[in-house]
Scaffold this motif. Sequence first.
Motif, PDB file in Angstrom:
ATOM      1  N   ALA A 146       0.706  -1.771  -0.306  1.00 52.73           N
ATOM      2  CA  ALA A 146      -0.055   0.109   0.131  1.00 52.73           C
ATOM      3  C   ALA A 146       0.779   1.526   0.309  1.00 52.73           C
ATOM      4  CB  ALA A 146      -1.193  -0.043   0.953  1.00 52.73           C
ATOM      5  N   ILE A 147       1.823   0.938   1.172  1.00 52.59           N
ATOM      6  CA  ILE A 147       2.418   2.056   0.613  1.00 52.59           C
ATOM      7  C   ILE A 147       3.632   2.744  -0.400  1.00 52.59           C
ATOM      8  CG2 ILE A 147       5.138   3.317   1.498  1.00 52.59           C
ATOM      9  CD1 ILE A 147       4.695   1.377   4.234  1.00 52.59           C
ATOM     10  N   ARG A 148       3.311   1.864  -1.091  1.00 51.15           N
ATOM     11  CA  ARG A 148       4.326   1.444  -2.125  1.00 51.15           C
ATOM     12  C   ARG A 148       3.292   2.069  -3.701  1.00 51.15           C
ATOM     13  NH1 ARG A 148       8.630  -0.988  -4.345  1.00 51.15           N
ATOM     14  NH2 ARG A 148       7.906  -2.072  -5.790  1.00 51.15           N
ATOM     15  N   LYS A 149       2.320   2.559  -3.756  1.00 52.81           N
ATOM     16  CA  LYS A 149       0.916   2.346  -4.000  1.00 52.81           C
ATOM     17  C   LYS A 149       0.700   4.054  -4.172  1.00 52.81           C
ATOM     18  CE  LYS A 149      -1.019  -1.963  -5.267  1.00 52.81           C
ATOM     19  NZ  LYS A 149      -2.095  -2.467  -5.016  1.00 52.81           N
ATOM     20  N   LEU A 150       1.613   4.691  -3.308  1.00 50.24           N
ATOM     21  CA  LEU A 150       1.306   6.006  -2.583  1.00 50.24           C
ATOM     22  C   LEU A 150       1.659   7.048  -3.980  1.00 50.24           C
ATOM     23  CD1 LEU A 150       1.407   5.998   0.994  1.00 50.24           C
ATOM     24  CD2 LEU A 150      -0.592   6.006   0.059  1.00 50.24           C
ATOM     25  N   PRO A 151       1.334   8.414  -4.089  1.00 49.98           N
ATOM     26  CA  PRO A 151       1.995   9.139  -4.799  1.00 49.98           C
ATOM     27  C   PRO A 151       3.241   9.666  -4.710  1.00 49.98           C
ATOM     28  CG  PRO A 151      -0.161   9.938  -5.293  1.00 49.98           C
ATOM     29  CD  PRO A 151      -0.268   8.047  -3.631  1.00 49.98           C
ATOM     30  N   ASN A 152       3.404   9.995  -3.061  1.00 40.75           N
ATOM     31  CA  ASN A 152       4.943  10.479  -2.986  1.00 40.75           C
ATOM     32  C   ASN A 152       5.502   9.235  -2.893  1.00 40.75           C
ATOM     33  OD1 ASN A 152       3.172   9.309  -0.783  1.00 40.75           O
ATOM     34  ND2 ASN A 152       4.100  11.095   1.075  1.00 40.75           N
ATOM     35  N   ALA A 153       5.835   7.591  -2.692  1.00 43.76           N
ATOM     36  CA  ALA A 153       6.336   6.947  -2.421  1.00 43.76           C
ATOM     37  C   ALA A 153       7.404   6.523  -3.967  1.00 43.76           C
ATOM     38  CB  ALA A 153       5.599   5.130  -2.086  1.00 43.76           C
ATOM     39  N   GLU A 154       7.158   6.878  -5.134  1.00 40.35           N
ATOM     40  CA  GLU A 154       8.115   6.669  -6.620  1.00 40.35           C
ATOM     41  C   GLU A 154       9.689   6.972  -6.082  1.00 40.35           C
ATOM     42  OE1 GLU A 154       8.009   8.209 -10.963  1.00 40.35           O
ATOM     43  OE2 GLU A 154       6.135   8.979  -9.420  1.00 40.35           O
ATOM     44  N   LEU A 155       9.801   7.822  -5.383  1.00 39.81           N
ATOM     45  CA  LEU A 155      11.267   7.729  -5.063  1.00 39.81           C
ATOM     46  C   LEU A 155      11.874   7.333  -4.349  1.00 39.81           C
ATOM     47  CD1 LEU A 155      11.289  12.001  -4.058  1.00 39.81           C
ATOM     48  CD2 LEU A 155      12.558  11.108  -6.290  1.00 39.81           C
ATOM     49  N   PHE A 156      10.921   6.157  -3.599  1.00 36.95           N
ATOM     50  CA  PHE A 156      11.659   5.406  -2.166  1.00 36.95           C
ATOM     51  C   PHE A 156      11.278   3.472  -2.757  1.00 36.95           C
ATOM     52  CE2 PHE A 156       9.712   9.318  -0.704  1.00 36.95           C
ATOM     53  CZ  PHE A 156      10.997   9.760   0.200  1.00 36.95           C
ATOM     54  N   LEU A 157      10.853   3.333  -4.039  1.00 38.72           N
ATOM     55  CA  LEU A 157      10.314   2.174  -4.955  1.00 38.72           C
ATOM     56  C   LEU A 157      11.831   1.104  -4.692  1.00 38.72           C
ATOM     57  CD1 LEU A 157       8.025   3.072  -7.058  1.00 38.72           C
ATOM     58  CD2 LEU A 157       7.653   2.505  -4.737  1.00 38.72           C
ATOM     59  N   GLU A 158      12.975   2.109  -5.286  1.00 37.78           N
ATOM     60  CA  GLU A 158      14.115   0.783  -5.769  1.00 37.78           C
ATOM     61  C   GLU A 158      14.879   1.602  -4.645  1.00 37.78           C
ATOM     62  OE1 GLU A 158      14.093  -2.070  -6.268  1.00 37.78           O
ATOM     63  OE2 GLU A 158      12.221  -1.560  -7.218  1.00 37.78           O
ATOM     64  N   PRO A 159      16.653   0.893  -4.637  1.00 36.17           N
ATOM     65  CA  PRO A 159      17.592   1.488  -4.275  1.00 36.17           C
ATOM     66  C   PRO A 159      17.921   2.829  -4.701  1.00 36.17           C
ATOM     67  CG  PRO A 159      18.268  -0.501  -4.579  1.00 36.17           C
ATOM     68  CD  PRO A 159      16.762  -0.098  -5.636  1.00 36.17           C
ATOM     69  N   MET A 178      18.336   2.153   2.455  1.00 32.73           N
ATOM     70  CA  MET A 178      17.467   0.930   2.048  1.00 32.73           C
ATOM     71  C   MET A 178      16.497   1.190   1.230  1.00 32.73           C
ATOM     72  SD  MET A 178      15.956  -2.089   3.309  1.00 32.73           S
ATOM     73  CE  MET A 178      17.346  -2.288   4.000  1.00 32.73           C
ATOM     74  N   ASP A 179      15.542   0.529   0.481  1.00 34.82           N
ATOM     75  CA  ASP A 179      14.258   1.013   0.047  1.00 34.82           C
ATOM     76  C   ASP A 179      13.016   0.317  -0.133  1.00 34.82           C
ATOM     77  OD1 ASP A 179      14.099  -0.501  -2.812  1.00 34.82           O
ATOM     78  OD2 ASP A 179      16.386   0.011  -1.991  1.00 34.82           O
ATOM     79  N   THR A 180      11.527   0.664   0.155  1.00 35.20           N
ATOM     80  CA  THR A 180      10.796  -0.709  -0.038  1.00 35.20           C
ATOM     81  C   THR A 180      11.159  -1.572  -1.320  1.00 35.20           C
ATOM     82  OG1 THR A 180       9.415   0.809  -1.604  1.00 35.20           O
ATOM     83  CG2 THR A 180       9.245   1.993   0.720  1.00 35.20           C
ATOM     84  N   GLY A 181      11.214  -1.398  -2.114  1.00 38.15           N
ATOM     85  CA  GLY A 181      11.587  -2.716  -3.381  1.00 38.15           C
ATOM     86  C   GLY A 181      12.351  -3.695  -2.446  1.00 38.15           C
ATOM     87  N   THR A 182      13.110  -3.398  -1.521  1.00 40.28           N
ATOM     88  CA  THR A 182      14.435  -4.470  -1.032  1.00 40.28           C
ATOM     89  C   THR A 182      13.087  -5.045  -0.178  1.00 40.28           C
ATOM     90  OG1 THR A 182      16.124  -3.069  -1.587  1.00 40.28           O
ATOM     91  CG2 THR A 182      16.196  -4.636   0.303  1.00 40.28           C
ATOM     92  N   VAL A 183      12.470  -4.094   0.955  1.00 38.68           N
ATOM     93  CA  VAL A 183      11.479  -4.664   1.996  1.00 38.68           C
ATOM     94  C   VAL A 183      11.104  -6.009   1.882  1.00 38.68           C
ATOM     95  CG1 VAL A 183      10.244  -3.971   3.669  1.00 38.68           C
ATOM     96  CG2 VAL A 183      12.220  -2.478   3.447  1.00 38.68           C
ATOM     97  N   LEU A 184       9.630  -4.899   0.531  1.00 44.85           N
ATOM     98  CA  LEU A 184       8.933  -5.856  -0.322  1.00 44.85           C
ATOM     99  C   LEU A 184       9.512  -7.281  -0.279  1.00 44.85           C
ATOM    100  CD1 LEU A 184       6.218  -6.636  -1.122  1.00 44.85           C
ATOM    101  CD2 LEU A 184       6.634  -5.524  -3.106  1.00 44.85           C
ATOM    102  N   ARG A 185      11.214  -7.630  -1.158  1.00 42.64           N
ATOM    103  CA  ARG A 185      11.185  -8.769  -1.864  1.00 42.64           C
ATOM    104  C   ARG A 185      12.005  -9.179  -0.687  1.00 42.64           C
ATOM    105  NH1 ARG A 185      13.280  -5.019  -5.641  1.00 42.64           N
ATOM    106  NH2 ARG A 185      14.734  -4.140  -4.858  1.00 42.64           N
ATOM    107  N   ARG A 186      12.467  -9.124   0.223  1.00 45.33           N
ATOM    108  CA  ARG A 186      12.448  -9.293   1.513  1.00 45.33           C
ATOM    109  C   ARG A 186      11.270 -10.585   1.704  1.00 45.33           C
ATOM    110  NH1 ARG A 186      17.201  -5.594   4.365  1.00 45.33           N
ATOM    111  NH2 ARG A 186      18.997  -6.347   3.470  1.00 45.33           N
ATOM    112  N   LEU A 187      10.522  -9.689   1.965  1.00 49.43           N
ATOM    113  CA  LEU A 187       9.113 -10.363   2.365  1.00 49.43           C
ATOM    114  C   LEU A 187       8.776 -10.874   1.561  1.00 49.43           C
ATOM    115  CD1 LEU A 187       6.714  -7.286   3.545  1.00 49.43           C
ATOM    116  CD2 LEU A 187       7.541  -9.269   5.042  1.00 49.43           C
ATOM    117  N   GLU A 188       8.931 -10.884   0.462  1.00 47.72           N
ATOM    118  CA  GLU A 188       8.117 -12.472  -0.256  1.00 47.72           C
ATOM    119  C   GLU A 188       8.987 -13.172  -0.774  1.00 47.72           C
ATOM    120  OE1 GLU A 188       7.930 -10.411  -3.856  1.00 47.72           O
ATOM    121  OE2 GLU A 188       5.334  -9.648  -3.215  1.00 47.72           O
ATOM    122  N   ALA A 189      10.530 -13.267   0.315  1.00 47.42           N
ATOM    123  CA  ALA A 189      11.678 -14.381  -0.260  1.00 47.42           C
ATOM    124  C   ALA A 189      11.046 -14.785   0.754  1.00 47.42           C
ATOM    125  CB  ALA A 189      13.129 -13.827  -0.040  1.00 47.42           C
ATOM    126  N   GLY A 190      10.785 -14.682   2.919  1.00 47.03           N
ATOM    127  CA  GLY A 190       9.836 -15.378   3.437  1.00 47.03           C
ATOM    128  C   GLY A 190      11.128 -15.957   4.090  1.00 47.03           C
TER     129      GLY A 190
END
Length: 331
Positions: A146-159, A178-190
């Motif tokens: 949800a955070i990654r879909k926010l309009p102001n989150a575009e700058l923080f999607l990747e390293p 750190m960035d939200t893309g790395t966080v999401l990938r870590r979550l999905e890796a489990g």
Amino acid sequence: PDSTMAERVAKKAKTEAQPADPDKLIRECMTVLQGVMAMPNAEAFNTKVDWKRLGLTDYPKVIKHPMDLGTVRDKLKAGRYATTADFAADVRLVWKNAKTYNQEGSEIYLAAEELEKEFDQRFTRVPRGPLRASDALAKAKDIVKAIRKLPNAELFLEPVDWEGLQLFDYLDVIKEPMDTGTVLRRLEAGDHYTSVEQVLADLDLTWRNAMCYNQEDSYVHEQAAKLKKFTDKKFADLMRESGHAASPDAALPREVTFEMKQELVMNANEMTSKELYGLVYVITQNCHGAIDTSHEDEVQIDIDFLDADTFALVDRYVKDVLERRKGRGRS
């Protein structure tokens, strides 16, 4: 023969040692199950035994826990298995029931034996692990999405592409990008996060890095501050819902002791001029009042002026710098 056995043992150990994403494990289990169900002699095992139609009136007395591959498939789809072992136990119950009720040597008995061997052979390639993610971590993943879909989150999607942006001092200032893309990938890796607090810590690091490197009145700093506020509220709600009493900033010191200040000063004295430049930058961006530039030849830092949050950020920065230097020294 010995080397072949050793290879099998090593391969099994490697498979069991690697953690896996529950969603990936479900897909692997489903692939194994569908492969077995598609075999020519599996038709009798793919649906429930219709003992009434078949006139098997003693079936419920002999078989106390009926099971079939179609039911296993439905349970797997519905997320009713906690682990791969639970899934395998139900599949093996199908063969056990068939061999219990039918005479040894009968067509059904022999088919059950053959399918059991086929299943076991295929299942050895599936890593052992959970088929359900932690409910709290699953909800944390939803928050990150949800955070990654926010309009102001575009700058923080990747390293941060500091080379492309020519921010050549970025790694001097930001020691742990750190960035939200790395966080999401870590979550999905489990296999990285074991608690909601760890997810929050990485998200918080994303916002603090941006606020540290960029000036207070800049667009990036302002958006990072807004996203931090949004993130803290969402995770505070999640923690309360999950039974965590701690607030998002519970890991930060509420009171800075004399001993903590003394340790920070001692550690800072070990830093190089270049590293101290990064330290001054961190403090300037987060607590400008602690910087004294009135002296022409030097910049002075008033440790007592640092608030608890900035102190924690500065302390972490200094310790990270010294740790990395020790690491390079060992290598």
